[in-house]
Design a protein around this motif. Structure first.
Motif, PDB file in Angstrom:
ATOM      1  N   LEU A   1       1.541   2.927 -13.574  1.00  0.00           N
ATOM      2  CA  LEU A   1       1.534   1.477 -13.799  1.00  0.00           C
ATOM      3  C   LEU A   1       1.971   0.723 -12.548  1.00  0.00           C
ATOM      4  CD1 LEU A   1       1.144  -0.858 -15.770  1.00  0.00           C
ATOM      5  CD2 LEU A   1       3.513  -0.556 -16.504  1.00  0.00           C
ATOM      6  N   VAL A   2       3.037   1.201 -11.910  1.00  0.00           N
ATOM      7  CA  VAL A   2       3.513   0.553 -10.682  1.00  0.00           C
ATOM      8  C   VAL A   2       2.451   0.632  -9.597  1.00  0.00           C
ATOM      9  CG1 VAL A   2       5.220   0.690  -8.824  1.00  0.00           C
ATOM     10  CG2 VAL A   2       5.948   0.899 -11.203  1.00  0.00           C
ATOM     11  N   ALA A   3       1.816   1.801  -9.462  1.00  0.00           N
ATOM     12  CA  ALA A   3       0.774   1.967  -8.454  1.00  0.00           C
ATOM     13  C   ALA A   3      -0.350   0.957  -8.666  1.00  0.00           C
ATOM     14  CB  ALA A   3       0.234   3.390  -8.495  1.00  0.00           C
ATOM     15  N   LEU A   4      -0.740   0.735  -9.911  1.00  0.00           N
ATOM     16  CA  LEU A   4      -1.807  -0.219 -10.198  1.00  0.00           C
ATOM     17  C   LEU A   4      -1.374  -1.665  -9.949  1.00  0.00           C
ATOM     18  CD1 LEU A   4      -3.311   1.321 -13.462  1.00  0.00           C
ATOM     19  CD2 LEU A   4      -4.394   1.202 -11.214  1.00  0.00           C
ATOM     20  N   LEU A   5      -0.131  -1.971 -10.295  1.00  0.00           N
ATOM     21  CA  LEU A   5       0.344  -3.353 -10.163  1.00  0.00           C
ATOM     22  C   LEU A   5       0.511  -3.774  -8.711  1.00  0.00           C
ATOM     23  CD1 LEU A   5       2.986  -3.559 -13.054  1.00  0.00           C
ATOM     24  CD2 LEU A   5       0.712  -4.617 -12.970  1.00  0.00           C
ATOM     25  N   VAL A   6       0.947  -2.854  -7.853  1.00  0.00           N
ATOM     26  CA  VAL A   6       1.232  -3.247  -6.458  1.00  0.00           C
ATOM     27  C   VAL A   6       0.075  -2.952  -5.516  1.00  0.00           C
ATOM     28  CG1 VAL A   6       3.698  -2.864  -6.831  1.00  0.00           C
ATOM     29  CG2 VAL A   6       2.319  -1.042  -5.825  1.00  0.00           C
ATOM     30  N   ALA A   7      -0.940  -2.229  -5.980  1.00  0.00           N
ATOM     31  CA  ALA A   7      -2.052  -1.865  -5.102  1.00  0.00           C
ATOM     32  C   ALA A   7      -2.839  -3.103  -4.686  1.00  0.00           C
ATOM     33  CB  ALA A   7      -2.966  -0.880  -5.806  1.00  0.00           C
ATOM     34  N   ARG A   8      -3.294  -3.118  -3.443  1.00  0.00           N
ATOM     35  CA  ARG A   8      -4.125  -4.229  -2.983  1.00  0.00           C
ATOM     36  C   ARG A   8      -5.507  -4.179  -3.633  1.00  0.00           C
ATOM     37  NH1 ARG A   8      -1.901  -6.792   1.366  1.00  0.00           N
ATOM     38  NH2 ARG A   8      -0.188  -5.711   2.447  1.00  0.00           N
ATOM     39  N   ARG A   9      -6.014  -2.966  -3.828  1.00  0.00           N
ATOM     40  CA  ARG A   9      -7.321  -2.796  -4.471  1.00  0.00           C
ATOM     41  C   ARG A   9      -7.134  -1.856  -5.663  1.00  0.00           C
ATOM     42  NH1 ARG A   9     -11.078  -1.030   0.423  1.00  0.00           N
ATOM     43  NH2 ARG A   9      -9.185   0.161   0.924  1.00  0.00           N
ATOM     44  N   ARG A  10      -7.133  -2.415  -6.840  1.00  0.00           N
ATOM     45  CA  ARG A  10      -6.832  -1.625  -8.035  1.00  0.00           C
ATOM     46  C   ARG A  10      -7.922  -0.611  -8.351  1.00  0.00           C
ATOM     47  NH1 ARG A  10      -4.136  -6.588 -11.462  1.00  0.00           N
ATOM     48  NH2 ARG A  10      -2.156  -6.554 -10.317  1.00  0.00           N
TER      49      ARG A  10
ATOM     50  N   ALA B   1       3.715   7.747 -16.487  1.00  0.00           N
ATOM     51  CA  ALA B   1       3.146   6.471 -16.938  1.00  0.00           C
ATOM     52  C   ALA B   1       3.672   5.308 -16.109  1.00  0.00           C
ATOM     53  CB  ALA B   1       3.475   6.263 -18.417  1.00  0.00           C
ATOM     54  N   VAL B   2       4.985   5.301 -15.864  1.00  0.00           N
ATOM     55  CA  VAL B   2       5.580   4.216 -15.073  1.00  0.00           C
ATOM     56  C   VAL B   2       5.055   4.263 -13.643  1.00  0.00           C
ATOM     57  CG1 VAL B   2       7.727   3.340 -14.098  1.00  0.00           C
ATOM     58  CG2 VAL B   2       7.643   4.029 -16.498  1.00  0.00           C
ATOM     59  N   GLY B   3       4.971   5.468 -13.069  1.00  0.00           N
ATOM     60  CA  GLY B   3       4.456   5.590 -11.705  1.00  0.00           C
ATOM     61  C   GLY B   3       3.034   5.084 -11.586  1.00  0.00           C
TER      62      GLY B   3
ATOM     63  N   GLY C   1       0.812  -1.204   0.000  1.00  0.00           N
ATOM     64  CA  GLY C   1       0.000   0.000   0.000  1.00  0.00           C
ATOM     65  C   GLY C   1       0.851   1.263   0.000  1.00  0.00           C
ATOM     66  N   PHE C   2       1.940   1.241   0.773  1.00  0.00           N
ATOM     67  CA  PHE C   2       2.835   2.406   0.817  1.00  0.00           C
ATOM     68  C   PHE C   2       3.497   2.627  -0.532  1.00  0.00           C
ATOM     69  CE2 PHE C   2       7.151   4.084   1.472  1.00  0.00           C
ATOM     70  CZ  PHE C   2       6.825   5.313   2.047  1.00  0.00           C
ATOM     71  N   LEU C   3       3.961   1.531  -1.146  1.00  0.00           N
ATOM     72  CA  LEU C   3       4.613   1.650  -2.451  1.00  0.00           C
ATOM     73  C   LEU C   3       3.635   2.148  -3.505  1.00  0.00           C
ATOM     74  CD1 LEU C   3       7.076   1.256  -4.224  1.00  0.00           C
ATOM     75  CD2 LEU C   3       6.434  -1.159  -4.497  1.00  0.00           C
ATOM     76  N   ALA C   4       2.383   1.684  -3.443  1.00  0.00           N
ATOM     77  CA  ALA C   4       1.370   2.141  -4.398  1.00  0.00           C
ATOM     78  C   ALA C   4       1.095   3.630  -4.210  1.00  0.00           C
ATOM     79  CB  ALA C   4       0.087   1.341  -4.216  1.00  0.00           C
ATOM     80  N   ALA C   5       1.035   4.068  -2.952  1.00  0.00           N
ATOM     81  CA  ALA C   5       0.771   5.482  -2.686  1.00  0.00           C
ATOM     82  C   ALA C   5       1.906   6.363  -3.186  1.00  0.00           C
ATOM     83  CB  ALA C   5       0.560   5.690  -1.186  1.00  0.00           C
ATOM     84  N   VAL C   6       3.143   5.951  -2.921  1.00  0.00           N
ATOM     85  CA  VAL C   6       4.301   6.735  -3.371  1.00  0.00           C
ATOM     86  C   VAL C   6       4.353   6.768  -4.898  1.00  0.00           C
ATOM     87  CG1 VAL C   6       6.810   6.839  -3.424  1.00  0.00           C
ATOM     88  CG2 VAL C   6       5.632   6.339  -1.277  1.00  0.00           C
ATOM     89  N   SER C   7       4.126   5.630  -5.529  1.00  0.00           N
ATOM     90  CA  SER C   7       4.162   5.574  -6.992  1.00  0.00           C
ATOM     91  C   SER C   7       3.070   6.441  -7.597  1.00  0.00           C
ATOM     92  CB  SER C   7       3.994   4.128  -7.471  1.00  0.00           C
ATOM     93  OG  SER C   7       5.041   3.310  -7.001  1.00  0.00           O
ATOM     94  N   GLY C   8       1.888   6.424  -6.997  1.00  0.00           N
ATOM     95  CA  GLY C   8       0.802   7.257  -7.489  1.00  0.00           C
ATOM     96  C   GLY C   8       1.110   8.735  -7.334  1.00  0.00           C
ATOM     97  N   LEU C   9       1.725   9.093  -6.195  1.00  0.00           N
ATOM     98  CA  LEU C   9       2.086  10.504  -5.978  1.00  0.00           C
ATOM     99  C   LEU C   9       3.128  10.953  -6.990  1.00  0.00           C
ATOM    100  CD1 LEU C   9       1.832  13.048  -4.274  1.00  0.00           C
ATOM    101  CD2 LEU C   9       3.607  12.124  -2.756  1.00  0.00           C
ATOM    102  N   VAL C  10       4.109  10.097  -7.249  1.00  0.00           N
ATOM    103  CA  VAL C  10       5.127  10.417  -8.255  1.00  0.00           C
ATOM    104  C   VAL C  10       4.467  10.614  -9.624  1.00  0.00           C
ATOM    105  CG1 VAL C  10       7.091   9.478  -9.543  1.00  0.00           C
ATOM    106  CG2 VAL C  10       7.042   9.308  -7.051  1.00  0.00           C
ATOM    107  N   ALA C  11       3.503   9.756  -9.940  1.00  0.00           N
ATOM    108  CA  ALA C  11       2.810   9.856 -11.228  1.00  0.00           C
ATOM    109  C   ALA C  11       2.073  11.189 -11.349  1.00  0.00           C
ATOM    110  CB  ALA C  11       1.836   8.693 -11.392  1.00  0.00           C
TER     111      ALA C  11
END
Length: 272
Positions: free
Chosen positions: A180-189, A176-178, A3-13
């Motif tokens: 994509l990573v957020a979607l791939l690692v998120a618990r609830r897409r 785009a990468v951020g 969840g933390f990694l998804a949040a950080v990746s989404g923020l970067v995106a």
């Protein structure tokens, strides 16, 4: 951790998207010559620009003509009528486009060589040619009639414009990468899609606010002659309007993404 990694990746995106949008707009509408001409073509229909350009053309053509004192007053009246009629000429759009292309080339053909604040070289010869055709041979059309307008961009701004295509590409890839990573690692897409959509709307809103702030600062800093001030105001207005079009589509895309996320989340709950 996911969840933390998804949040950080989404923020970067989202942050990267907020950078990519203005960079892409500058690349398409300022750095690119055709884009710059398309953006600025209608500026010459602005009343303040026409009045200031007409006065400047009259003064410069009067100087070019070198009229004797006994003909100065009559000649100036003829020149004033001729320059006023330029802005009703069907060839005005093409002549103004030539002026814009010459200005773009002068400013951006070699931005690395610029230093300090760069005056804007506005070659009014294409407009002067239209005016000269209406003076019954009083003046000849000059090949060049360059007016250097003060208060132009500084060298750093020109280099940023030149580098904008690369910046837009890099920021777009990071976004785009951020995402994509957020979607791939998120618990609830579905939830991740919602937040990415909201983030896109937020990025568009932030850029809209910054664009208006930049417009106000640019207009406030315009302290040159009549044509310089009129052009700055008109260009700032068309620039914000053009960029708003990009931001509206970005916000709409974000809203669609958020709605899609809600649908995915609801479907996921039903099938769980």
């Amino acid at each position: 951790m996911r969840g933390f990694l998804a949040a950080v990746s989404g923020l970067v995106a989202v942050v990267a998207l907020a950078v990519a949008l203005p960079a892409a707009w500058v690349a398409a509408s300022v750095a690119d010559e055709d884009g710059f001409v398309s953006l600025s073509r209608d500026v010459v229909t602005d009343g303040a620009v026409q009045d200031a350009a007409s006065d400047l053309l009259t003064t410069r053509l009067e100087r070019e003509a070198g009229l004797p004192a006994q003909l100065a007053e009559t000649g100036r009246r003829l020149l004033e009528r001729a320059t006023d009629r330029v802005f009703d000429d069907p060839q005005l759009s093409g002549a103004w486009a030539q002026t814009l292309r010459r200005t773009h080339a002068a400013l951006l053909d070699d931005p690395a060589a610029a230093s300090g604040q760069v005056p804007v070289p506005l070659d009014l010869a294409p407009l002067a040619r239209l005016a000269a055709e209406r003076t019954d041979g009083l003046v000849d059309a000059p090949d060049r009639l360059v007016v250097e307008l003060p208060g132009g961009p500084d060298a750093r701004a020109l280099r940023l414009v030149d580098e904008s295509p690369g910046l837009a590409l890099a920021a777009g890839l990071v976004a785009a990468v951020g995402a994509l990573v957020a979607l791939l690692v998120a618990r609830r897409r579905g939830v991740a899609l919602v937040w990415l959509g909201v983030g896109a709307v937020a990025a568009a809103g932030l850029d809209a606010g910054l664009a208006r702030l930049a417009r106000e600062r640019t207009v406030d800093a315009s302290t040159g002659d009549g044509l310089q001030t009129a052009l700055v105001r008109a260009l700032a207005d068309v620039g914000v309007t053009s960029f708003d079009g990009w931001l509206v589509w970005t916000a709409l895309s974000g809203a669609v993404l958020a709605v899609l996320g809600v649908v995915v989340a609801l479907v996921g709950r039903r099938t769980a």
